[in-house]
Design an enzyme around this catalytic site. Structure first.
Site, PDB file in Angstrom:
ATOM      1  N   LYS A  13      15.110  54.271  52.104  1.00 27.49           N
ATOM      2  CA  LYS A  13      14.128  54.881  53.001  1.00 27.49           C
ATOM      3  C   LYS A  13      13.502  56.094  52.314  1.00 27.49           C
ATOM      4  O   LYS A  13      14.213  57.033  51.954  1.00 27.49           O
ATOM      5  CB  LYS A  13      14.796  55.309  54.310  1.00 27.49           C
TER       6      LYS A  13
ATOM      7  N   ALA B  42      26.489  53.401  57.661  1.00 31.92           N
ATOM      8  CA  ALA B  42      27.231  52.430  56.873  1.00 31.92           C
ATOM      9  C   ALA B  42      28.606  52.147  57.464  1.00 31.92           C
ATOM     10  O   ALA B  42      29.040  50.988  57.526  1.00 31.92           O
ATOM     11  CB  ALA B  42      27.362  52.919  55.432  1.00 31.92           C
TER      12      ALA B  42
ATOM     13  N   LYS C 104      11.265  59.673  59.487  1.00 26.59           N
ATOM     14  CA  LYS C 104      12.264  60.208  60.427  1.00 26.59           C
ATOM     15  C   LYS C 104      13.274  61.093  59.702  1.00 26.59           C
ATOM     16  O   LYS C 104      13.865  61.997  60.312  1.00 26.59           O
ATOM     17  CB  LYS C 104      12.953  59.073  61.183  1.00 26.59           C
TER      18      LYS C 104
END
Length: 315
Positions: free
Chosen positions: A98, A130, A180
């Site tokens: 990301k 994770a 984000k």
């Protein structure tokens, strides 16, 4: 067979859940000896590798994969793609990172298209940790793919505990996942500085408005940002200390330096997005403040004062 490149926590967690669901999985890692011997990842202690998961240091072992998941940090993705050109043609490459590449100012799907011609780019993103995925806790993610067999890829990568929602809006999915993280740093800084939950809610809301504004300018569909890859991931990363970006913001808010061993994708993304915004004339005050904050050019108090002093306007 499914290939996973990147032996960190997220790559290992995806490999574990896919192998647990009965898929043959090959996990490529730079130093796999300890992982292969102990049959677990040092980033996910106590979670055993299923028998169907094989660890390797040889990229060629992934040559027969139906799809390859690229689970390396965003700023390492270009180097990985350039290092193994013979592995990509004809394959579906699923970016699991990301962010925005600082050198090219593009997201992962653009890097795949540029550096791995002949491959089908896809993006896997959304609200997830994770440890939750590897532990078998229910998780829902966005799979963005415009290939002819996108539904087949969705079925291939879904498991009883990992539910994937499909979109063909690669730009929206990857921008939601990238931006984000910037807002998560800001939210952490607000809490770290003791400014309260109301201030965090304001940062999240105005940060989301920036995410939507930037994504629309860059060709994404606004509704994509309201889904898992945007709003869903924003909520998770702005409210949990499992988020590395949020923890980095907490440290900055407390006047400390973030853990240097921790990958904080939002820092590079803030710098890249601030450059893109300046070039395009976009008004992204939260992003600009985070970029200056992580570079040490601005304190949390100064950033707050600047944001609160902006001209009054309609929402």
């Amino acid at each position: 067979m499914i290939g996973v490149m990147g032996g960190g926590a997220f790559g290992s967690s995806l490999a574990i859940t896919l192998a647990r669901a009965g898929q043959e999985v090959v996990l490529w890692a730079r130093d796999p000896a300890a992982m292969a011997a102990r049959r677990e990842s040092p980033r996910l202690p106590g979670i055993a590798f299923p028998d169907a998961l094989r660890v390797t240091a040889a990229p060629g072992d992934l040559a027969g994969a139906e799809a390859i998941l690229l689970a390396v940090p965003m700023q390492a993705l270009a180097g990985l793609l350039e290092a193994h050109p013979g592995l990509w043609p004809g394959r579906t490459l699923v970016a699991c990172c990301k962010g925005i590449d600082l050198a090219r100012l593009t997201g992962p799907s653009h890097l795949i298209s540029e550096l791995a011609p002949g491959a089908v780019p896809a993006v896997l993103t959304g609200p997830s940790f994770a440890a939750d995925i590897a532990s078998g806790l229910p998780t829902a993610l966005t799979l963005a793919c415009a290939g002819e067999d996108a539904a087949g890829l969705q079925a291939l990568l879904s498991t009883p505990t990992l539910r994937l929602y499909l979109t063909d809006d690669l730009a929206g999915a990857e921008l939601g996942g990238a931006l984000k993280n910037v807002v998560a740093i800001a939210a952490g800084a607000v809490i770290g500085a003791g400014l309260g939950d109301s201030a965090r809610a304001a940062i999240m809301t105005r940060g989301f408005a920036e995410m939507a504004r930037a994504a629309a300018h860059l060709g994404a569909r606004p509704e994509t940002l309201t889904g898992l890859s945007g709003f869903g991931d924003l909520v998770l990363t702005c409210t949990s200390e499992q988020s590395r970006n949020y923890r980095a913001g907490l440290a900055l808010g407390r006047g400390a330096a973030p853990d240097p061993s921790m990958t904080v994708e939002g820092a590079a993304t803030a710098r890249a997005m601030a450059r893109l915004a300046e070039r395009a004339g976009l008004d992204l005050p939260v992003t600009r403040a985070v970029a200056r904050l992580v570079d040490g050019d601005l304190s949390v108090a100064e950033a707050l004062a600047a944001l609160m002093a902006r001209p009054l306007r309609e929402e």
